[in-house]
Design a protein around this motif. Structure first.
Motif, PDB file in Angstrom:
ATOM      1  N   GLY A  67      -5.499  51.449  -4.545  1.00  0.00           N
ATOM      2  CA  GLY A  67      -6.005  52.421  -3.588  1.00  0.00           C
ATOM      3  C   GLY A  67      -6.801  51.705  -2.511  1.00  0.00           C
ATOM      4  N   ALA A  68      -6.552  52.060  -1.245  1.00  0.00           N
ATOM      5  CA  ALA A  68      -7.261  51.442  -0.127  1.00  0.00           C
ATOM      6  C   ALA A  68      -8.332  52.396   0.393  1.00  0.00           C
ATOM      7  CB  ALA A  68      -6.284  51.077   0.985  1.00  0.00           C
ATOM      8  N   LYS A  69      -9.369  51.827   0.987  1.00  0.00           N
ATOM      9  CA  LYS A  69     -10.546  52.637   1.310  1.00  0.00           C
ATOM     10  C   LYS A  69     -10.431  53.435   2.606  1.00  0.00           C
ATOM     11  CE  LYS A  69     -13.339  49.117   3.721  1.00  0.00           C
ATOM     12  NZ  LYS A  69     -14.600  48.349   3.669  1.00  0.00           N
ATOM     13  N   GLU A  70      -9.454  53.120   3.479  1.00  0.00           N
ATOM     14  CA  GLU A  70      -9.389  53.812   4.763  1.00  0.00           C
ATOM     15  C   GLU A  70      -9.153  55.310   4.623  1.00  0.00           C
ATOM     16  OE1 GLU A  70      -7.946  49.609   5.746  1.00  0.00           O
ATOM     17  OE2 GLU A  70      -7.933  50.980   4.043  1.00  0.00           O
ATOM     18  N   TYR A  71      -8.286  55.676   3.683  1.00  0.00           N
ATOM     19  CA  TYR A  71      -7.989  57.087   3.407  1.00  0.00           C
ATOM     20  C   TYR A  71      -7.957  57.261   1.889  1.00  0.00           C
ATOM     21  CZ  TYR A  71      -6.437  57.122   8.254  1.00  0.00           C
ATOM     22  OH  TYR A  71      -6.377  56.981   9.622  1.00  0.00           O
ATOM     23  N   ARG A  72      -8.391  58.412   1.449  1.00  0.00           N
ATOM     24  CA  ARG A  72      -8.527  58.628   0.012  1.00  0.00           C
ATOM     25  C   ARG A  72      -7.205  58.481  -0.729  1.00  0.00           C
ATOM     26  NH1 ARG A  72      -9.094  62.790  -3.718  1.00  0.00           N
ATOM     27  NH2 ARG A  72     -10.514  62.195  -5.371  1.00  0.00           N
ATOM     28  N   GLN A  73      -6.103  58.871  -0.098  1.00  0.00           N
ATOM     29  CA  GLN A  73      -4.800  58.802  -0.759  1.00  0.00           C
ATOM     30  C   GLN A  73      -3.906  57.711  -0.172  1.00  0.00           C
ATOM     31  OE1 GLN A  73      -4.058  60.326  -3.462  1.00  0.00           O
ATOM     32  NE2 GLN A  73      -5.822  61.690  -3.568  1.00  0.00           N
ATOM     33  N   LEU A  74      -4.521  56.699   0.421  1.00  0.00           N
ATOM     34  CA  LEU A  74      -3.758  55.555   0.912  1.00  0.00           C
ATOM     35  C   LEU A  74      -3.601  54.555  -0.227  1.00  0.00           C
ATOM     36  CD1 LEU A  74      -2.412  53.732   2.973  1.00  0.00           C
ATOM     37  CD2 LEU A  74      -4.686  53.118   3.843  1.00  0.00           C
ATOM     38  N   HIS A  75      -2.382  54.442  -0.728  1.00  0.00           N
ATOM     39  CA  HIS A  75      -2.110  53.567  -1.858  1.00  0.00           C
ATOM     40  C   HIS A  75      -1.053  52.531  -1.483  1.00  0.00           C
ATOM     41  CE1 HIS A  75      -3.573  56.605  -5.154  1.00  0.00           C
ATOM     42  NE2 HIS A  75      -4.495  56.328  -4.245  1.00  0.00           N
ATOM     43  N   ILE A  76      -1.264  51.311  -1.940  1.00  0.00           N
ATOM     44  CA  ILE A  76      -0.332  50.226  -1.682  1.00  0.00           C
ATOM     45  C   ILE A  76       0.260  49.768  -3.012  1.00  0.00           C
ATOM     46  CG2 ILE A  76      -0.005  47.935  -0.676  1.00  0.00           C
ATOM     47  CD1 ILE A  76      -0.884  49.999   1.366  1.00  0.00           C
ATOM     48  N   LEU A  77       1.582  49.776  -3.091  1.00  0.00           N
ATOM     49  CA  LEU A  77       2.288  49.269  -4.258  1.00  0.00           C
ATOM     50  C   LEU A  77       2.608  47.794  -4.053  1.00  0.00           C
ATOM     51  CD1 LEU A  77       4.762  52.261  -4.591  1.00  0.00           C
ATOM     52  CD2 LEU A  77       3.042  51.665  -6.304  1.00  0.00           C
ATOM     53  N   GLY A  78       2.501  47.026  -5.127  1.00  0.00           N
ATOM     54  CA  GLY A  78       2.897  45.624  -5.086  1.00  0.00           C
ATOM     55  C   GLY A  78       3.997  45.374  -6.094  1.00  0.00           C
ATOM     56  N   TYR A  79       5.053  44.672  -5.669  1.00  0.00           N
ATOM     57  CA  TYR A  79       6.181  44.366  -6.549  1.00  0.00           C
ATOM     58  C   TYR A  79       6.349  42.853  -6.705  1.00  0.00           C
ATOM     59  CZ  TYR A  79       7.516  49.228  -5.666  1.00  0.00           C
ATOM     60  OH  TYR A  79       7.528  50.598  -5.562  1.00  0.00           O
ATOM     61  N   ASN A  80       6.772  42.457  -7.905  1.00  0.00           N
ATOM     62  CA  ASN A  80       6.983  41.048  -8.240  1.00  0.00           C
ATOM     63  C   ASN A  80       5.695  40.239  -8.137  1.00  0.00           C
ATOM     64  OD1 ASN A  80       9.668  41.206  -8.977  1.00  0.00           O
ATOM     65  ND2 ASN A  80      10.433  40.766  -6.914  1.00  0.00           N
ATOM     66  N   VAL A  81       4.601  40.840  -8.567  1.00  0.00           N
ATOM     67  CA  VAL A  81       3.324  40.132  -8.542  1.00  0.00           C
ATOM     68  C   VAL A  81       3.195  39.253  -9.782  1.00  0.00           C
ATOM     69  CG1 VAL A  81       2.161  41.904  -7.179  1.00  0.00           C
ATOM     70  CG2 VAL A  81       2.124  42.063  -9.673  1.00  0.00           C
ATOM     71  N   ALA A  82       2.550  38.099  -9.610  1.00  0.00           N
ATOM     72  CA  ALA A  82       2.286  37.207 -10.734  1.00  0.00           C
ATOM     73  C   ALA A  82       1.137  37.767 -11.564  1.00  0.00           C
ATOM     74  CB  ALA A  82       1.948  35.815 -10.221  1.00  0.00           C
ATOM     75  N   THR A  83       1.172  37.497 -12.856  1.00  0.00           N
ATOM     76  CA  THR A  83       0.148  38.043 -13.747  1.00  0.00           C
ATOM     77  C   THR A  83      -0.945  37.034 -14.093  1.00  0.00           C
ATOM     78  OG1 THR A  83       1.486  37.474 -15.686  1.00  0.00           O
ATOM     79  CG2 THR A  83       1.759  39.685 -14.769  1.00  0.00           C
ATOM     80  N   GLY A  84      -0.848  35.826 -13.570  1.00  0.00           N
ATOM     81  CA  GLY A  84      -1.873  34.824 -13.835  1.00  0.00           C
ATOM     82  C   GLY A  84      -3.046  34.958 -12.882  1.00  0.00           C
ATOM     83  N   PRO A  85      -4.004  34.044 -12.973  1.00  0.00           N
ATOM     84  CA  PRO A  85      -5.170  34.073 -12.075  1.00  0.00           C
ATOM     85  C   PRO A  85      -4.751  33.972 -10.614  1.00  0.00           C
ATOM     86  CG  PRO A  85      -5.543  32.572 -13.914  1.00  0.00           C
ATOM     87  CD  PRO A  85      -4.092  32.953 -13.970  1.00  0.00           C
ATOM     88  N   SER A  86      -5.312  34.835  -9.802  1.00  0.00           N
ATOM     89  CA  SER A  86      -4.954  34.866  -8.382  1.00  0.00           C
ATOM     90  C   SER A  86      -5.968  35.714  -7.642  1.00  0.00           C
ATOM     91  CB  SER A  86      -3.557  35.478  -8.186  1.00  0.00           C
ATOM     92  OG  SER A  86      -3.572  36.863  -8.519  1.00  0.00           O
ATOM     93  N   GLN A  87      -5.793  35.793  -6.345  1.00  0.00           N
ATOM     94  CA  GLN A  87      -6.618  36.691  -5.538  1.00  0.00           C
ATOM     95  C   GLN A  87      -6.463  38.128  -6.021  1.00  0.00           C
ATOM     96  OE1 GLN A  87      -6.011  36.154  -1.318  1.00  0.00           O
ATOM     97  NE2 GLN A  87      -6.783  38.209  -0.820  1.00  0.00           N
ATOM     98  N   LEU A  88      -5.257  38.475  -6.481  1.00  0.00           N
ATOM     99  CA  LEU A  88      -5.016  39.831  -6.975  1.00  0.00           C
ATOM    100  C   LEU A  88      -5.762  40.084  -8.276  1.00  0.00           C
ATOM    101  CD1 LEU A  88      -3.551  42.553  -6.832  1.00  0.00           C
ATOM    102  CD2 LEU A  88      -1.615  41.479  -8.013  1.00  0.00           C
ATOM    103  N   SER A  89      -5.707  39.162  -9.215  1.00  0.00           N
ATOM    104  CA  SER A  89      -6.406  39.372 -10.484  1.00  0.00           C
ATOM    105  C   SER A  89      -7.910  39.456 -10.271  1.00  0.00           C
ATOM    106  CB  SER A  89      -6.065  38.259 -11.476  1.00  0.00           C
ATOM    107  OG  SER A  89      -6.513  36.996 -11.025  1.00  0.00           O
ATOM    108  N   THR A  90      -8.426  38.693  -9.309  1.00  0.00           N
ATOM    109  CA  THR A  90      -9.852  38.767  -8.991  1.00  0.00           C
ATOM    110  C   THR A  90     -10.206  40.129  -8.417  1.00  0.00           C
ATOM    111  OG1 THR A  90      -9.973  36.385  -8.594  1.00  0.00           O
ATOM    112  CG2 THR A  90     -11.712  37.740  -7.629  1.00  0.00           C
ATOM    113  N   LEU A  91      -9.353  40.640  -7.510  1.00  0.00           N
ATOM    114  CA  LEU A  91      -9.581  41.969  -6.942  1.00  0.00           C
ATOM    115  C   LEU A  91      -9.514  43.027  -8.042  1.00  0.00           C
ATOM    116  CD1 LEU A  91      -9.939  43.947  -4.584  1.00  0.00           C
ATOM    117  CD2 LEU A  91      -7.460  43.822  -4.204  1.00  0.00           C
ATOM    118  N   CYS A  92      -8.566  42.900  -8.972  1.00  0.00           N
ATOM    119  CA  CYS A  92      -8.446  43.865 -10.070  1.00  0.00           C
ATOM    120  C   CYS A  92      -9.717  43.908 -10.905  1.00  0.00           C
ATOM    121  CB  CYS A  92      -7.249  43.525 -10.957  1.00  0.00           C
ATOM    122  SG  CYS A  92      -5.647  43.928 -10.223  1.00  0.00           S
ATOM    123  N   GLU A  93     -10.290  42.750 -11.165  1.00  0.00           N
ATOM    124  CA  GLU A  93     -11.529  42.714 -11.941  1.00  0.00           C
ATOM    125  C   GLU A  93     -12.634  43.514 -11.239  1.00  0.00           C
ATOM    126  OE1 GLU A  93     -12.680  38.729 -12.724  1.00  0.00           O
ATOM    127  OE2 GLU A  93     -10.861  38.245 -13.860  1.00  0.00           O
TER     128      GLU A  93
END
Length: 273
Positions: A67-93
């Motif tokens: 979910g992105a903060k600009e709009y309450r229902q603005l959602h971004i899907l990500g496909y084929n993301v790696a599951t190891g340590p990354s900028q994404l895993s840090t954001l998820c935490e």
């Protein structure tokens, strides 16, 4: 070449009813060849889903929904993301930390409205996964405060008064960047839910495409034919891939939403894994 796919589903790793294993079995029973697991703010269920997919001969795309903060229902899907340590895993935490803190404010809000829930019961229902509003809603149904999950949202969990209960969200550019940093492809989810007029939505899509967005979810259970036609136009105009999915959570969470069996052109996804 098209394949039978559903590119927007949730498991018990976030707010879905079924475990990743159960979800993949359901997809196989529905004749789905390609399934994307796109849990909210977490990639914890992906490895399990991929393994059972291999066993059953079903291709599981590792995904996420942010979910992105600009709009309450603005959602971004990500496909084929790696599951190891990354900028994404840090954001998820960080996102999961915000959800964990929010649960105390939700329970306080409900208590003030006369809905006396036990947070322990909500946490037990979540099973150690992401604690989200559907978990509160299901416990409310269980104890007779509301008749349906939808009523829980309409009367309590999606009202203007509830909006004061904020949690951390990154902006859309940061969400897209995190997905791309994890090797993923970013797609705009259910554009109708954002609630923008066509001109404003196009302006948003143009900006997101500039930021690295690669697709738009044109096929979605609640999109009207007119909306879908417009989203196809946006996809052509901004050179975005067309995707689609059910947003399946399970009948206890979204009784009217079943897994989708969409004919989608997915060479752009399947050739990258």
């Amino acid at each position: 070449m098209t394949v039978i796919a559903d590119l927007h589903t949730h498991s018990s790793a976030s707010d879905g009813q079924y475990t990743p294993t159960e979800l993949v079995h359901l997809a196989k029973e529905h004749g789905i060849a390609v399934l994307a697991l796109t849990d909210h703010d977490t990639i914890d269920g992906i490895d399990e889903a991929i393994q059972i997919g291999i066993t059953l001969g079903l291709h599981v795309i590792p995904g996420i929904e942010l979910g992105a903060k600009e709009y309450r229902q603005l959602h971004i899907l990500g496909y084929n993301v790696a599951t190891g340590p990354s900028q994404l895993s840090t954001l998820c935490e960080r996102l999961l930390g915000g959800r964990d803190e929010r649960k105390y404010r939700i329970i306080k809000f409900l208590h003030e409205k006369g809905v006396d829930l036990d947070l322990n019961e909500v946490e037990e229902l979540a099973g150690g996964g992401v604690i989200a509003r559907p978990h509160f809603a299901q416990v409310m149904v269980r104890h007779g405060f509301v008749k349906t999950v939808r009523e829980a949202f309409d009367c309590y969990l999606d009202t203007e008064e509830y909006q004061q209960i904020e949690r951390f969200k990154a902006d859309a550019r940061t969400c897209i960047a995190a997905i791309r940093a994890a090797g993923g492809r970013a797609v705009l989810a259910h554009p109708y839910q954002i609630g923008l007029a066509d001109d404003a939505l196009e302006e948003l899509v143009a900006q997101l495409a500039e930021d690295g967005l690669e697709g738009i979810e044109c096929y979605y259970p609640r999109h009207t034919p007119e909306q879908m036609a417009y989203y196809f136009q946006l996809a052509r105009r901004y050179h975005l891939y067309v995707t689609g999915g059910s947003d399946f959570h399970g009948e206890q969470v979204k009784p009217d939403i079943q897994l989708a069996t969409l004919n989608l052109e997915l060479d752009w996804l399947l050739n990258t894994v």
